[in-house]
Each structure stands twice: as C-alpha cells, then as structure tokens.
Scaffold this active site. Structure first.
Site, PDB file in Angstrom:
ATOM      1  N   THR A  54      42.565  42.213  -3.466  1.00  0.00           N
ATOM      2  CA  THR A  54      42.695  40.723  -3.301  1.00  0.00           C
ATOM      3  C   THR A  54      43.361  40.228  -2.174  1.00  0.00           C
ATOM      4  O   THR A  54      42.893  39.651  -1.520  1.00  0.00           O
ATOM      5  CB  THR A  54      43.656  40.585  -4.888  1.00  0.00           C
ATOM      6  OG1 THR A  54      43.026  41.133  -5.900  1.00  0.00           O
ATOM      7  CG2 THR A  54      43.456  38.976  -4.924  1.00  0.00           C
ATOM      8  N   HIS A 110      43.268  36.912 -11.561  1.00  0.00           N
ATOM      9  CA  HIS A 110      42.955  38.236 -12.076  1.00  0.00           C
ATOM     10  C   HIS A 110      42.358  37.822 -13.529  1.00  0.00           C
ATOM     11  O   HIS A 110      42.130  38.948 -14.298  1.00  0.00           O
ATOM     12  CB  HIS A 110      43.997  39.114 -12.215  1.00  0.00           C
ATOM     13  CG  HIS A 110      44.624  39.377 -10.993  1.00  0.00           C
ATOM     14  ND1 HIS A 110      44.022  39.968  -9.751  1.00  0.00           N
ATOM     15  CD2 HIS A 110      46.019  39.768 -10.386  1.00  0.00           C
ATOM     16  CE1 HIS A 110      44.745  40.239  -8.895  1.00  0.00           C
ATOM     17  NE2 HIS A 110      45.606  40.049  -9.068  1.00  0.00           N
ATOM     18  N   ARG A 261      50.039  50.286  -0.077  1.00  0.00           N
ATOM     19  CA  ARG A 261      50.654  51.621  -0.209  1.00  0.00           C
ATOM     20  C   ARG A 261      49.712  52.767   0.895  1.00  0.00           C
ATOM     21  O   ARG A 261      50.075  52.789   2.015  1.00  0.00           O
ATOM     22  CB  ARG A 261      50.552  52.109  -1.688  1.00  0.00           C
ATOM     23  CG  ARG A 261      51.062  53.419  -1.860  1.00  0.00           C
ATOM     24  CD  ARG A 261      51.295  53.517  -3.205  1.00  0.00           C
ATOM     25  NE  ARG A 261      49.919  54.006  -3.635  1.00  0.00           N
ATOM     26  CZ  ARG A 261      49.315  55.138  -3.976  1.00  0.00           C
ATOM     27  NH1 ARG A 261      50.067  56.338  -3.045  1.00  0.00           N
ATOM     28  NH2 ARG A 261      48.132  55.360  -4.143  1.00  0.00           N
ATOM     29  N   LYS A 262      48.633  53.069   0.453  1.00  0.00           N
ATOM     30  CA  LYS A 262      47.954  53.865   1.541  1.00  0.00           C
ATOM     31  C   LYS A 262      46.740  53.385   1.858  1.00  0.00           C
ATOM     32  O   LYS A 262      46.095  53.459   2.971  1.00  0.00           O
ATOM     33  CB  LYS A 262      47.560  55.261   0.653  1.00  0.00           C
ATOM     34  CG  LYS A 262      48.605  56.264   0.473  1.00  0.00           C
ATOM     35  CD  LYS A 262      48.219  57.385  -0.115  1.00  0.00           C
ATOM     36  CE  LYS A 262      49.243  58.383  -0.334  1.00  0.00           C
ATOM     37  NZ  LYS A 262      48.871  59.844  -0.846  1.00  0.00           N
TER      38      LYS A 262
END
Length: 298
Positions: A54, A110, A261-262
């Site tokens: 998003t 969402h 995060r990753k």
C-alpha cells in the site's frame, strides 16, 4: 483459534463488524459512515489487503503527481489517508479529514468492496482505483511482524503480549481467515471481480519488485499523467525499498517508522514449516483455481 490466541485478542482492543475483525482505530462508527462518503471526480484510490504494498504505491503515486505538477503534497502528508482509520496521532477520523483535503486526493482503504464507499466499489467518471496484491505467504509474514510492532509500540504490556503471539499461532489464524481485516482470499477475489472495469488497475507486489520502472510507467499511464522516460526512471529510483525505508523511518507517524521491514519476495521460506506451506498451497489452489488470479512466491 487456540486459547492463548483468543486471550490475546481479548486483551487487545478489537471488535467485529459484519464478520470481520478490526483493530480499535477502525471504529464501528467509521465503518457505518462509509456508504455516505462522497467521491470527487479526480480521486485516486489505493485498495489493498494490509501489508501488500500500500505505502509503496502511495509513494509512487505521490511522486508521479509531483512530477506532473498536479500536487505538491508528500507521502508523509498523505499517510493519514486510510479512509476507515482514526490514527492515534491525529485528532479526527480520516474520512472527515479527507472531506477538507485538497484535490487530487489519494485515498487508501483496506476494506472489501461491499464495505467500501459505493464510489470506490463502483466508481464513476474519472475516479481511479489501484488494487495492490501480494502473495499470501509473504503477506502473512509481513502482517505478523507488523502486528508485533503494533503491540510493542502502542500497548503498555505490548512486549509481553508479543512474546505469546508466536508465528505458529499467527499462521493458523491467518490460514483460518480469522485474522484482522478478514480472510485474505475473500478480500483479493472481491476486488479481482472488478478487473474488467477500466476504472481499476491491478498491481502485484512481485511484479513491482521485478521491474519497478515498468510499474511506475504503468501507474503514470493509468493516471493519465504524461511523463518522459527519464522522469519515470527517476521516480523508480526514488521508490526503491532502500530509499522508501529511509523515508518511513524518519516519519512523524509512529506506525510508519516500522512500516518497511525487508521488502523482499520469498521471505516466507524463513518462517513456514513444510506442513504450513502445504496447508497454504492447498488453500491457494482451492480458492484461486480457475479465477485467473495467480501469484509468484519466490
């Protein structure tokens, strides 16, 4: 749902609305207000299941609008724009704030189509809706870590609660369809039914990872923004995961500081047991076979 997971859900301020569990910052009052939300002809909407890209797409759209001279707003200024939310950092619920926001608005949601405003579920005029999707295994892992960070950063006993919410417990809840924001497959398929409507563009996280420049060009063309190749490449460079993570980490909104995060495809392999992977694969085949919707997992 096992006893510990049910206990955690009881301790955290959540509620159920039309058979879907929502966190405390999405109130029943906000959800009931959705049918009355008025769209504008130049609205741009990002519809997605949580943790599927998003904010990545928000960053891309923001930079496209800036480059086209349509808006000077930053993604930080648009970060509150999740339609059904009432962010803890802000004094007013999002749908009310959006009523006074300048055009063009970039609206995030969402919600499934049956709970979203009619002007998003069945858009008219020049409204543009971009649906972002990600493979369910990576989406589950990303939701798990984001949930842990929400606990640790927003609740007094959050670190203790996070200790008990193990990956195995979360995986079972996600697979059962009882996770916050509901069943992953119900969500993506409800939007996928709109794929033949020209108001909609569907983007997959994995395709964006594979070729971000093409993704930026596709979004710009969908939004009818005439950008040259050099500008498209510059936006793609600015919107790499590494650059976006730096933007998020310096945000004034706490939840954005741990948003990235990753940012990789296939991180699920570090978490799923063979049995869990097989269970997800079986559900994937059951729900998506024959729909034309497919995902890449590595």
């Amino acid at each position: 749902m096992d006893f510990v997971t049910r206990s955690l859900a009881w301790l955290l301020p959540m509620h159920e609305y039309k058979n879907i569990v929502y966190p405390y910052f999405i109130t029943r009052e906000n959800l009931e207000a959705m049918p009355n939300f008025q769209m504008r002809d130049d609205d741009i909407v990002i519809a997605s299941y949580p943790k599927t890209g998003t904010n990545w797409v928000l960053e891309i759209i923001t930079k496209i609008l800036q480059a086209a001279g349509k808006s000077e707003a930053t993604s930080e200024e648009r970060a509150f724009a999740k339609l059904e939310f009432h962010h803890p950092e802000l004094p007013q619920t999002t749908h009310l704030m959006l009523e006074d926001s300048p055009s063009p608005r970039v609206i995030l949601t969402h919600l499934c189509p049956d709970l979203a405003p009619p002007g998003i579920a069945n858009p008219e005029g020049n409204v543009k809706v971009i649906v972002v999707m990600r493979n369910p295994k990576d989406a589950a892992v990303s939701n798990y870590h984001f949930g842990l960070n929400i606990m640790r950063n927003y609740f007094y006993f959050g670190h203790i609660l996070a200790y008990f919410l193990t990956w195995d417990r979360f995986c079972n809840v996600f697979l059962s369809g009882e996770a916050v924001f509901g069943n992953f497959y119900n969500h993506v398929l409800s939007w996928w039914q709109k794929r033949h409507d020209p108001h909609f563009l569907f983007l997959k996280y994995e395709d964006m990872q594979k070729n971000l420049t093409d993704a930026v060009k596709t979004v710009a063309e969908f939004l009818e923004m005439d950008l040259d190749d050099a500008t498209v490449k510059h936006i793609a460079k600015d919107c790499t995961f590494h650059n976006m993570k730096k933007v998020f980490e310096n945000s004034d909104f706490k939840h954005r500081t741990f948003m990235a995060r990753k940012g990789m495809v296939g991180d699920w392999t570090n978490y799923f047991s063979p049995e869990q992977s097989q269970a997800f694969d079986a559900m994937y085949r059951e729900k998506l076979e024959g729909t034309g919707l497919e995902f890449e997992f590595e």
